[in-house]
Design an enzyme around this catalytic site. Structure first.
Site, mmCIF file in Angstrom:
data_model
loop_
_atom_site.group_PDB
_atom_site.id
_atom_site.type_symbol
_atom_site.label_atom_id
_atom_site.label_comp_id
_atom_site.label_asym_id
_atom_site.label_seq_id
_atom_site.Cartn_x
_atom_site.Cartn_y
_atom_site.Cartn_z
ATOM 1 N N ASP A 1 59.511 27.417 52.211
ATOM 2 C CA ASP A 1 58.172 27.652 51.859
ATOM 3 C C ASP A 1 58.498 28.761 50.804
ATOM 4 O O ASP A 1 58.159 29.991 50.923
ATOM 5 C CB ASP A 1 57.556 28.451 53.122
ATOM 6 C CG ASP A 1 56.087 28.673 53.091
ATOM 7 O OD1 ASP A 1 55.529 28.326 52.263
ATOM 8 O OD2 ASP A 1 55.398 29.266 53.872
ATOM 9 N N SER B 1 49.844 35.690 53.439
ATOM 10 C CA SER B 1 50.770 34.570 53.061
ATOM 11 C C SER B 1 51.114 34.800 51.631
ATOM 12 O O SER B 1 50.298 34.999 50.576
ATOM 13 C CB SER B 1 50.098 33.268 53.115
ATOM 14 O OG SER B 1 49.891 33.061 54.445
#
Length: 272
Positions: free
Chosen positions: A130, A220
């Site tokens: 990620d 995020s």
């Protein structure tokens, strides 16, 4: 599982993938914030239990217009999370805001994106790999970049997280940059908090067993970092990735372990 963003396929902290699997009902009940950007996933987490950062304290912090955070890796490249973005390519509609803790400050710096590199092996169901890079339309001068960890030497202790995400689970994005400290949690302890989820050696966890302090919706892609020595320079060890809700007991934040991908990040940045 959920990311700390607002993409229905992400996790609770970034986007909403992993946490979505276990808590779809909860996620759909949470109010979503942010403005949609074509071709870009919508993010959601912020720092719960944090305090306001001082102007200039973290000059490398970046706010991305799809609702994610990031850190200046070079003067023209932002390191963020793959789940914040849909694809690799010439994406030019992301706006990066830098140089100010107040997103409405008249002294803030803005740049548009010119290209996005999303980790090609990012797994949207497990959040493995990620990480992503956003190239800006032109370099930013006068702001410090933050180096990333290339070994596991700094992957323990107490970390700092910062972002403009929600200050409470289900809350909205913040105008001012918030910061907090969170302690390292071992992979084994983290895995026990997320039965059925993948927490592997390419992820690093941090948080308090009692909850109360955490990254959240809109954080995020932002950095988790620490000093290399007492009072020494800062180094990035993690990228805000996912977790269940925000600041819940026994639900630590799960971050991409930057040192695992340091070589791949450097190679990708050099190619942009």
């Amino acid at each position: 599982m959920a990311a700390r963003q607002e993409r229905p396929s992400d996790r609770f902290r970034g986007s909403w993938g992993k946490r979505l699997g276990l808590a779809l009902a909860l996620i759909t009940a949470v109010a979503l914030g942010g403005t949609a950007v074509p071709g870009v996933a919508q993010a959601k987490p912020d720092v719960v239990g944090g305090t306001r950062a001082a102007q200039g304290e973290f000059p490398f912090m970046v706010r991305l217009s799809m609702g994610c955070g990031g850190a200046l890796y070079t003067s023209q490249i932002v390191l963020t999370a793959a789940h914040c973005l849909d694809r690799t390519g010439a994406i030019t509609n992301i706006t990066a805001t830098l140089g100010a803790v107040d997103l409405q400050s008249s002294s803030r710096i803005t740049r548009t994106s010119s290209y996005v590199y999303r980790a090609p092996n990012f797994n949207e169901s497990t959040y493995v790999n990620d990480w992503a890079l956003v190239k800006l339309s032109s370099p930013v001068t006068g702001l410090a970049t933050m180096p990333i960890a290339t070994t596991t030497a700094y992957n323990s202790g107490t970390f700092t997280v910062a972002g403009w995400g929600a200050a409470v689970e289900g809350g909205g994005q913040q105008r001012y940059l918030l910061k907090a400290t969170v302690p390292f949690i071992s992979d084994s302890s983290c895995s026990s908090s997320y039965p059925g989820e993948i927490v592997n050696s390419a992820m690093i966890c941090a948080g308090y067993s009692q909850g109360g302090t955490d990254t959240c919706k809109g954080d995020s892609g932002g950095p988790m970092f620490r000093a290399t020595t007492s009072g020494g320079p800062l180094i990035q060890v993690g990228i805000v990735s996912w977790g269940y809700g925000c600041a819940r007991p026994n639900a630590p934040g799960v971050y991409t372990e930057v040192s695992t991908y340091a070589s791949a990040i450097a190679a990708a940045a050099a190619s942009l």
